[in-house]
Scaffold this motif. Structure first.
Motif, PDB file in Angstrom:
ATOM      1  N   ALA A  67       0.824  -1.205   0.000  1.00  0.00           N
ATOM      2  CA  ALA A  67       0.000   0.000   0.000  1.00  0.00           C
ATOM      3  C   ALA A  67       0.864   1.263   0.000  1.00  0.00           C
ATOM      4  O   ALA A  67       0.549   2.250  -0.667  1.00  0.00           O
ATOM      5  N   MET A  68       1.974   1.217   0.761  1.00  0.00           N
ATOM      6  CA  MET A  68       2.866   2.374   0.789  1.00  0.00           C
ATOM      7  C   MET A  68       3.481   2.611  -0.586  1.00  0.00           C
ATOM      8  O   MET A  68       3.606   3.750  -1.033  1.00  0.00           O
ATOM      9  N   ARG A  69       3.857   1.512  -1.268  1.00  0.00           N
ATOM     10  CA  ARG A  69       4.434   1.662  -2.599  1.00  0.00           C
ATOM     11  C   ARG A  69       3.415   2.218  -3.587  1.00  0.00           C
ATOM     12  O   ARG A  69       3.726   3.049  -4.436  1.00  0.00           O
ATOM     13  N   GLU A  70       2.166   1.736  -3.488  1.00  0.00           N
ATOM     14  CA  GLU A  70       1.140   2.127  -4.448  1.00  0.00           C
ATOM     15  C   GLU A  70       0.498   3.459  -4.098  1.00  0.00           C
ATOM     16  O   GLU A  70      -0.198   4.055  -4.915  1.00  0.00           O
ATOM     17  N   GLY A  71       0.693   3.922  -2.854  1.00  0.00           N
ATOM     18  CA  GLY A  71       0.094   5.177  -2.439  1.00  0.00           C
ATOM     19  C   GLY A  71      -1.390   5.071  -2.151  1.00  0.00           C
ATOM     20  O   GLY A  71      -2.100   6.069  -2.154  1.00  0.00           O
ATOM     21  N   THR A  72      -1.883   3.862  -1.918  1.00  0.00           N
ATOM     22  CA  THR A  72      -3.304   3.680  -1.613  1.00  0.00           C
ATOM     23  C   THR A  72      -3.480   2.466  -0.720  1.00  0.00           C
ATOM     24  O   THR A  72      -2.711   1.502  -0.804  1.00  0.00           O
ATOM     25  N   SER A  73      -4.476   2.493   0.124  1.00  0.00           N
ATOM     26  CA  SER A  73      -4.774   1.369   0.993  1.00  0.00           C
ATOM     27  C   SER A  73      -5.493   0.279   0.207  1.00  0.00           C
ATOM     28  O   SER A  73      -6.138   0.543  -0.809  1.00  0.00           O
ATOM     29  N   ARG A  74      -5.400  -0.945   0.684  1.00  0.00           N
ATOM     30  CA  ARG A  74      -6.135  -2.054   0.085  1.00  0.00           C
ATOM     31  C   ARG A  74      -7.279  -2.499   0.991  1.00  0.00           C
ATOM     32  O   ARG A  74      -7.725  -3.642   0.938  1.00  0.00           O
ATOM     33  N   VAL A  75      -7.755  -1.579   1.811  1.00  0.00           N
ATOM     34  CA  VAL A  75      -8.892  -1.827   2.690  1.00  0.00           C
ATOM     35  C   VAL A  75     -10.104  -1.080   2.150  1.00  0.00           C
ATOM     36  O   VAL A  75     -10.025   0.100   1.806  1.00  0.00           O
ATOM     37  N   VAL A  76     -11.229  -1.787   2.068  1.00  0.00           N
ATOM     38  CA  VAL A  76     -12.505  -1.181   1.685  1.00  0.00           C
ATOM     39  C   VAL A  76     -13.470  -1.354   2.852  1.00  0.00           C
ATOM     40  O   VAL A  76     -13.597  -2.451   3.407  1.00  0.00           O
ATOM     41  N   VAL A  77     -14.117  -0.279   3.249  1.00  0.00           N
ATOM     42  CA  VAL A  77     -15.057  -0.303   4.375  1.00  0.00           C
ATOM     43  C   VAL A  77     -16.484  -0.252   3.845  1.00  0.00           C
ATOM     44  O   VAL A  77     -16.806   0.553   2.968  1.00  0.00           O
ATOM     45  N   LEU A  78     -17.325  -1.134   4.374  1.00  0.00           N
ATOM     46  CA  LEU A  78     -18.753  -1.130   4.043  1.00  0.00           C
ATOM     47  C   LEU A  78     -19.539  -0.673   5.255  1.00  0.00           C
ATOM     48  O   LEU A  78     -19.481  -1.298   6.314  1.00  0.00           O
ATOM     49  N   ASN A  79     -20.286   0.428   5.109  1.00  0.00           N
ATOM     50  CA  ASN A  79     -21.203   0.880   6.155  1.00  0.00           C
ATOM     51  C   ASN A  79     -22.568   0.259   5.905  1.00  0.00           C
ATOM     52  O   ASN A  79     -23.114   0.378   4.804  1.00  0.00           O
ATOM     53  N   ILE A  80     -23.128  -0.400   6.913  1.00  0.00           N
ATOM     54  CA  ILE A  80     -24.450  -1.003   6.753  1.00  0.00           C
ATOM     55  C   ILE A  80     -25.252  -0.837   8.031  1.00  0.00           C
ATOM     56  O   ILE A  80     -24.765  -1.102   9.129  1.00  0.00           O
ATOM     57  N   ASP A  81     -26.484  -0.380   7.870  1.00  0.00           N
ATOM     58  CA  ASP A  81     -27.397  -0.239   8.999  1.00  0.00           C
ATOM     59  C   ASP A  81     -27.945  -1.616   9.343  1.00  0.00           C
ATOM     60  O   ASP A  81     -28.346  -2.384   8.457  1.00  0.00           O
ATOM     61  N   ALA A  82     -27.977  -1.947  10.633  1.00  0.00           N
ATOM     62  CA  ALA A  82     -28.448  -3.258  11.062  1.00  0.00           C
ATOM     63  C   ALA A  82     -29.870  -3.543  10.607  1.00  0.00           C
ATOM     64  O   ALA A  82     -30.247  -4.695  10.378  1.00  0.00           O
ATOM     65  N   SER A  83     -30.683  -2.496  10.429  1.00  0.00           N
ATOM     66  CA  SER A  83     -32.080  -2.697  10.013  1.00  0.00           C
ATOM     67  C   SER A  83     -32.189  -3.220   8.585  1.00  0.00           C
ATOM     68  O   SER A  83     -33.237  -3.720   8.180  1.00  0.00           O
ATOM     69  N   LEU A  84     -31.111  -3.129   7.808  1.00  0.00           N
ATOM     70  CA  LEU A  84     -31.126  -3.591   6.421  1.00  0.00           C
ATOM     71  C   LEU A  84     -30.504  -4.973   6.262  1.00  0.00           C
ATOM     72  O   LEU A  84     -30.367  -5.467   5.149  1.00  0.00           O
ATOM     73  N   GLU A  85     -30.128  -5.607   7.365  1.00  0.00           N
ATOM     74  CA  GLU A  85     -29.505  -6.912   7.273  1.00  0.00           C
ATOM     75  C   GLU A  85     -30.541  -7.983   6.970  1.00  0.00           C
ATOM     76  O   GLU A  85     -31.627  -8.014   7.538  1.00  0.00           O
ATOM     77  N   GLY A  86     -30.215  -8.869   6.040  1.00  0.00           N
ATOM     78  CA  GLY A  86     -31.103  -9.943   5.621  1.00  0.00           C
ATOM     79  C   GLY A  86     -30.407 -10.777   4.575  1.00  0.00           C
ATOM     80  O   GLY A  86     -29.188 -10.712   4.407  1.00  0.00           O
ATOM     81  N   ASN A  87     -31.180 -11.589   3.852  1.00  0.00           N
ATOM     82  CA  ASN A  87     -30.577 -12.440   2.832  1.00  0.00           C
ATOM     83  C   ASN A  87     -29.891 -11.621   1.751  1.00  0.00           C
ATOM     84  O   ASN A  87     -28.805 -11.951   1.289  1.00  0.00           O
ATOM     85  N   TYR A  88     -30.532 -10.513   1.328  1.00  0.00           N
ATOM     86  CA  TYR A  88     -29.933  -9.676   0.284  1.00  0.00           C
ATOM     87  C   TYR A  88     -28.573  -9.155   0.738  1.00  0.00           C
ATOM     88  O   TYR A  88     -27.586  -9.262   0.016  1.00  0.00           O
ATOM     89  N   SER A  89     -28.523  -8.597   1.938  1.00  0.00           N
ATOM     90  CA  SER A  89     -27.267  -8.008   2.401  1.00  0.00           C
ATOM     91  C   SER A  89     -26.196  -9.081   2.589  1.00  0.00           C
ATOM     92  O   SER A  89     -25.021  -8.850   2.285  1.00  0.00           O
ATOM     93  N   ARG A  90     -26.595 -10.273   3.063  1.00  0.00           N
ATOM     94  CA  ARG A  90     -25.597 -11.338   3.256  1.00  0.00           C
ATOM     95  C   ARG A  90     -24.979 -11.765   1.928  1.00  0.00           C
ATOM     96  O   ARG A  90     -23.765 -11.921   1.816  1.00  0.00           O
ATOM     97  N   SER A  91     -25.832 -11.970   0.910  1.00  0.00           N
ATOM     98  CA  SER A  91     -25.288 -12.400  -0.377  1.00  0.00           C
ATOM     99  C   SER A  91     -24.514 -11.270  -1.051  1.00  0.00           C
ATOM    100  O   SER A  91     -23.511 -11.510  -1.731  1.00  0.00           O
ATOM    101  N   TYR A  92     -24.952 -10.023  -0.853  1.00  0.00           N
ATOM    102  CA  TYR A  92     -24.225  -8.859  -1.390  1.00  0.00           C
ATOM    103  C   TYR A  92     -22.833  -8.785  -0.769  1.00  0.00           C
ATOM    104  O   TYR A  92     -21.826  -8.608  -1.481  1.00  0.00           O
ATOM    105  N   ILE A  93     -22.759  -8.932   0.551  1.00  0.00           N
ATOM    106  CA  ILE A  93     -21.476  -8.859   1.248  1.00  0.00           C
ATOM    107  C   ILE A  93     -20.565 -10.000   0.812  1.00  0.00           C
ATOM    108  O   ILE A  93     -19.358  -9.820   0.629  1.00  0.00           O
ATOM    109  N   GLN A  94     -21.137 -11.190   0.618  1.00  0.00           N
ATOM    110  CA  GLN A  94     -20.334 -12.314   0.155  1.00  0.00           C
ATOM    111  C   GLN A  94     -19.688 -12.001  -1.196  1.00  0.00           C
ATOM    112  O   GLN A  94     -18.494 -12.228  -1.398  1.00  0.00           O
TER     113      GLN A  94
END
Length: 306
Positions: free
Chosen positions: A59-86
């Motif tokens: 990451a230091m060499r490329e000048g960018t992190s290789r971490v991606v953060v997903l913000n998700i509200d617990a009220s939206l958790e379900g089958n759709y969100s699980r398969s999307y996250i997978q």
């Protein structure tokens, strides 16, 4: 004692080349001409030794992190969100990125702290599409939220139901209101009477009173739940009121949670496989082509309630 990390120097020693050559092979440096035999020898040694590239150094060499953060509200958790996250997680991993999931509604302060501590390559808002002007950015009437909602309402219409309602929780979110609007458009397209809205509050007693008064004022044939949870509340209220399901009132849920099959009668619901949506999101934020990723159509899991 922690096991020592395998380094590029170890791989170089095992394959009989310089550490610099190992670096060129591992990073697939396009400006370096390395024979196929040498490349194969380095990669074989790296695999046998269990070498893993050091993400921070890269990451230091490329000048960018290789971490991606997903913000998700617990009220939206379900089958759709699980398969999307997978799908999102697996596609990011394919391109040597790591997914970090942050639950809860983000504030500016929490996002700023996270950015300072992790320096992610990107922060993905799970429901980012569902804001003014972006409602159809997820695939729309083809394989997005609009299409999934149409699958739910069309199922009821195909079974002869004409007076349809959508059941929502108290204080519906923007996401819920967008689903309601897609439902209204679907009903209009089907040539049915206008959709009506049923608010189903908690606790159970309040919900029963609300459903009783609603059906007295505006009788309907069938109810489409905003989620399985809301549809299950309607089933409970119908049973308390002595209504026959589905003969007097058909009920269909949305997002195929595990609890839907456990109710009595078992809840008919809409199943959505969002793995392709997650993979498309990963490629989009990495600037890669996503045209070969087609989403599977939503389908109805037919049970007893509708």
């Amino acid at each position: 004692m922690a096991e020592r990390r395998v380094t590029q120097r170890d791989v170089a020693s095992a394959s009989g080349v310089s550490p610099a050559t190992v670096g060129f092979v591992i990073s697939n440096t396009p400006t370096q001409t390395i024979s196929a035999a040498t490349r194969e020898r380095v990669l074989r040694a790296a695999k046998e030794l269990g070498y893993v590239p050091h993400g921070i150094a890269r990451a230091m060499r490329e000048g960018t992190s290789r971490v991606v953060v997903l913000n998700i509200d617990a009220s939206l958790e379900g089958n759709y969100s699980r398969s999307y996250i997978q799908g999102l997680d697996e596609e990011l991993a394919t391109h040597e990125h790591v997914l970090v999931i942050k639950h809860g509604r983000p504030s500016e302060d929490s996002t700023a702290r996270l950015t300072h501590m992790v320096s992610p390559r990107a922060i993905v808002e799970f429901a980012a599409n569902y804001s003014s002007g972006k409602e159809l950015a997820d695939g729309g009437w083809h394989d997005g939220l609009a299409a999934h909602t149409a699958t739910q309402l069309s199922y009821l219409a195909d079974r002869g139901h004409r007076r349809l309602a959508m059941a929502l929780p108290e204080n519906p979110t923007v996401f819920a209101r967008i689903r309601e609007e897609f439902a209204r458009q679907t009903v209009e397209r089907l040539g049915l009477p206008p959709l009506v809205t049923l608010i189903v509050p908690e606790p159970a007693a309040g919900g029963v009173d609300a459903v009783r008064e609603f059906l007295r004022a505006d009788p309907v044939d069938a109810v489409a739940g905003f989620t399985d949870e809301i549809a299950l509340r309607v089933l409970h209220c119908a049973a308390t009121l002595g209504l026959g399901v589905p003969d007097e009132l058909a009920v269909i849920g949305y997002d195929a949670t595990a609890y839907a099959a456990l109710s009595s009668p078992a809840l008919t619901t809409v199943y959505i496989d969002a793995e392709a949506h997650g993979r498309r999101a990963a490629r989009r934020l990495l600037g890669l082509d996503e045209s070969d990723l087609a989403g599977a159509p939503a389908r109805v899991l037919v049970r007893e309630s509708a």
